[in-house]
Structure formats: C-alpha cells, structure tokens
Design a protein around this motif. Structure first.
Motif, short mmCIF file in Angstrom:
data_model
loop_
_atom_site.label_atom_id
_atom_site.label_comp_id
_atom_site.label_asym_id
_atom_site.label_seq_id
_atom_site.Cartn_x
_atom_site.Cartn_y
_atom_site.Cartn_z
N ALA A 55 -26.61 33.15 16.98
CA ALA A 55 -27.37 34.39 16.78
C ALA A 55 -26.82 35.49 17.68
O ALA A 55 -26.37 35.21 18.80
N ALA A 56 -26.84 36.69 17.17
CA ALA A 56 -26.41 37.86 17.93
C ALA A 56 -27.27 39.04 17.51
O ALA A 56 -27.87 39.04 16.44
N ASP A 80 -18.35 44.93 22.25
CA ASP A 80 -19.33 43.85 22.11
C ASP A 80 -20.07 43.91 20.79
O ASP A 80 -20.30 42.88 20.14
N HIS A 81 -20.46 45.10 20.35
CA HIS A 81 -21.17 45.23 19.08
C HIS A 81 -20.26 44.87 17.90
O HIS A 81 -20.67 44.19 16.97
N ARG A 82 -19.01 45.33 17.98
CA ARG A 82 -18.04 45.00 16.93
C ARG A 82 -17.82 43.49 16.87
O ARG A 82 -17.76 42.90 15.78
N LYS A 83 -17.73 42.85 18.02
CA LYS A 83 -17.55 41.39 18.06
C LYS A 83 -18.70 40.68 17.36
O LYS A 83 -18.49 39.72 16.62
N ASN A 84 -19.92 41.14 17.57
CA ASN A 84 -21.08 40.54 16.89
C ASN A 84 -20.97 40.70 15.38
O ASN A 84 -21.21 39.76 14.62
N TRP A 97 -18.24 38.38 13.98
CA TRP A 97 -18.30 36.99 14.42
C TRP A 97 -18.28 36.05 13.22
O TRP A 97 -19.13 36.11 12.34
N ARG A 98 -17.32 35.14 13.20
CA ARG A 98 -17.19 34.18 12.09
C ARG A 98 -18.36 33.21 12.03
O ARG A 98 -18.64 32.65 10.97
N GLY A 99 -19.04 33.00 13.14
CA GLY A 99 -20.11 32.01 13.20
C GLY A 99 -21.41 32.42 12.53
O GLY A 99 -22.30 31.60 12.37
N VAL A 100 -21.55 33.68 12.13
CA VAL A 100 -22.80 34.12 11.52
C VAL A 100 -22.64 34.21 10.00
O VAL A 100 -21.57 34.50 9.50
#
Length: 121
Positions: free
Chosen positions: A64-65, A87-91, A94-97
């Motif tokens: 979760a992000a 940081d926002h772009r990374k969220n 993110w491949r995990g979501v």
C-alpha cells in the motif's frame, strides 16, 4: 485521476491499476478527516497511519502507498505535482500495486487530495 495514473504507468511500461471503491472509501475518509480536524499528513493527529486505515476498512493489503496533495484545484495540477516528486512518482509507478482509490475534500487553498494504491494479499 485514476485514468491519469494509468496514462503515466502506460508511458513507462507499467500495467494499469484498477479503480477500487474500497480504496476510494479509505482515501475519502482520510481526506474528510484532514478537513474536519485541520491537519495535513499521512498520520492522523492520534497516530493512525495508512496501513491501519487500510486494514481497518477490511482491505487486506500486501502493498500500500498513499499520495497527498493540498491546494491544487485540478486533477491535472495534482498529477503534475505528483509526477514531479520522486516519492510520489515512485508510488504511482510501483509495480507492486494493482488497485487505486481517490478522495477529495475542502476547497481553494485547503483542497486536499488523497490517492491510495494497494494490492490485495
């Protein structure tokens, strides 16, 4: 907003996220809580964090992000701000979501945006 997230993901070879009504309820509650209690942050004044908010909603998240924005008036402005922040772009990328929800509260300089991204276990 979710469509814009998916455009950003597609441009970078990422799979789209699906809209989640559950995550939108989590995001909306947080946006309204920030408005009602006059704060802005990932933790509530009594220390409740994203993980706790997601789990208490019944959504069992492995990942979760959360992205927050304040004082921006259009989805385009919010998207530009988030994509301009490491940081926002990374969220967003993110491949995990796999799912996302959005919440919005307030008006003018106090408008608050909440994006919650997650993946069920």
């Amino acid at each position: 907003m979710i469509r814009m997230v998916n455009v950003e993901r597609a441009q970078r070879g990422q799979a789209p996220v699906e809209f989640s009504a559950e995550l939108s309820r989590v995001a909306q509650r947080h946006a309204c809580d920030m408005e009602r209690r006059s704060y802005f942050g990932h933790r509530t004044p009594d220390g409740v964090n994203l993980k706790s908010r997601v789990y208490s909603s019944g959504y069992k998240a492995c990942q979760a992000a959360e992205n927050l924005a304040r004082g921006l008036h259009t989805p385009q402005a919010v998207n530009a701000a988030w994509m301009g922040s490491t940081d926002h772009r990374k969220n967003i990328l993110w491949r995990g979501v796999k799912e996302a929800g959005i919440g919005l509260s307030g008006a003018g300089a106090q408008m608050k945006w909440v994006l919650v991204l997650a993946r069920h276990c």
